[in-house]
Design a protein around this motif. Structure first.
Motif, short mmCIF file in Angstrom:
data_model
loop_
_atom_site.label_atom_id
_atom_site.label_comp_id
_atom_site.label_asym_id
_atom_site.label_seq_id
_atom_site.Cartn_x
_atom_site.Cartn_y
_atom_site.Cartn_z
N SER A 25 82.53 78.16 -10.65
CA SER A 25 81.93 79.35 -11.26
C SER A 25 82.70 80.58 -10.81
O SER A 25 83.49 80.54 -9.86
CB SER A 25 80.45 79.48 -10.89
N VAL A 26 82.45 81.70 -11.48
CA VAL A 26 83.08 82.96 -11.11
C VAL A 26 82.14 84.10 -11.50
O VAL A 26 81.47 84.04 -12.54
CB VAL A 26 84.45 83.11 -11.82
N ILE A 27 82.07 85.12 -10.64
CA ILE A 27 81.25 86.30 -10.93
C ILE A 27 82.12 87.35 -11.60
O ILE A 27 83.13 87.79 -11.04
CB ILE A 27 80.63 86.89 -9.64
N LEU A 28 81.73 87.73 -12.81
CA LEU A 28 82.51 88.69 -13.59
C LEU A 28 81.65 89.88 -13.96
O LEU A 28 80.45 89.77 -14.20
CB LEU A 28 83.04 88.04 -14.87
N GLY A 29 82.31 91.04 -14.00
CA GLY A 29 81.68 92.26 -14.48
C GLY A 29 82.70 93.06 -15.26
O GLY A 29 83.87 92.67 -15.38
N GLY A 30 82.27 94.18 -15.78
CA GLY A 30 83.15 95.07 -16.51
C GLY A 30 83.30 96.39 -15.79
O GLY A 30 82.90 96.53 -14.63
N PRO A 31 83.85 97.38 -16.45
CA PRO A 31 84.06 98.69 -15.82
C PRO A 31 82.79 99.55 -15.76
O PRO A 31 82.79 100.60 -15.13
CB PRO A 31 85.10 99.34 -16.73
N THR A 32 81.73 99.10 -16.39
CA THR A 32 80.49 99.88 -16.43
C THR A 32 79.51 99.38 -15.37
O THR A 32 79.84 98.52 -14.54
CB THR A 32 79.84 99.77 -17.82
#
Length: 217
Positions: free
Chosen positions: A180-187
């Motif tokens: 798994s991987v934890i991803l987010g964006g610039p917001t």
């Protein structure tokens, strides 16, 4: 000669003529039948040259050559309807701290995903949906330490591109190695943990990758 005998003679000659004409017609009939038989079985047989490479099959890279180019990694490209791992290599400076190393590896993987597949890979059917120009950064103050933030929000990526990113990151030093991987964006949108499942690898475009919201660090 009586009229009765003359009539019998004409009848015999008529039958003989019919028999002769019938015999002459048999070869013509045979040719017609044979011709029809040939035409009815004609099908296209020229399908062009055989493919020079088996689809989704690439020659194994030389291990020594791969090692000399840097860190051996794998990225997931689309081939047919599935994600398939392809060997790549990255340059990571020696002595880089683990947190910085994770981001460097993630950025290198993104760049590799965005590259046009080689001629051999394209011939074998490989393609990528990840577009160039995307960057990745590490966690913010309250993010889990293994968070990766993309310059493009994950929810704005196509299903294929996100599947490529998720499976490439989760199977690398950029993540914790648990699939798994934890991803987010610039917001400030909530972070999500994405899983690279067998279903995702086999049907990457059918739906968005399985994910769950991450509430805190």
């Amino acid at each position: 000669m009586s009229s009765e005998r003359r009539q019998r003679g004409r009848a015999v000659r008529g039958r003989a003529g019919l028999n002769v004409r019938g015999l002459l017609a048999l070869p013509l009939l045979g040719l017609l039948v044979a011709g029809c038989g040939i035409r009815s079985t004609e099908v296209p047989t020229d399908f062009g040259p055989a493919p020079s490479r088996v689809r989704c099959s690439l020659s194994e890279p030389d291990a020594a050559t791969q090692a000399s180019r840097g860190l051996a990694v794998q990225v997931f490209l689309l081939c047919g309807s599935s994600l398939v791992a392809v060997d790549r290599s990255l340059r990571v400076p020696d002595g880089t701290a683990d947190s910085a190393r994770r981001v460097l590896v993630a950025q290198g993987l993104l760049d590799q995903l965005a590259k046009t597949p080689s001629a051999a890979e394209r011939e074998a059917g490989y393609q990528t949906y990840v577009r160039g120009g995307m960057t990745v950064s590490g966690p913010r103050a309250k993010d889990p330490e293994d968070t990766l933030r993309l310059s493009t929000p994950p929810t704005e990526l196509s299903a294929y591109a996100l599947a490529q990113v998720v499976c490439t990151f989760s199977d690398s030093a950029a993540a914790e190695g648990d699939g798994s991987v934890i991803l987010g964006g610039p917001t400030t949108a909530p972070l999500r943990r994405y899983d690279c499942t067998d279903e995702l690898r086999s049907q990457p475009g059918s739906r968005q990758p399985t994910s769950s919201e991450v509430t805190g660090g």
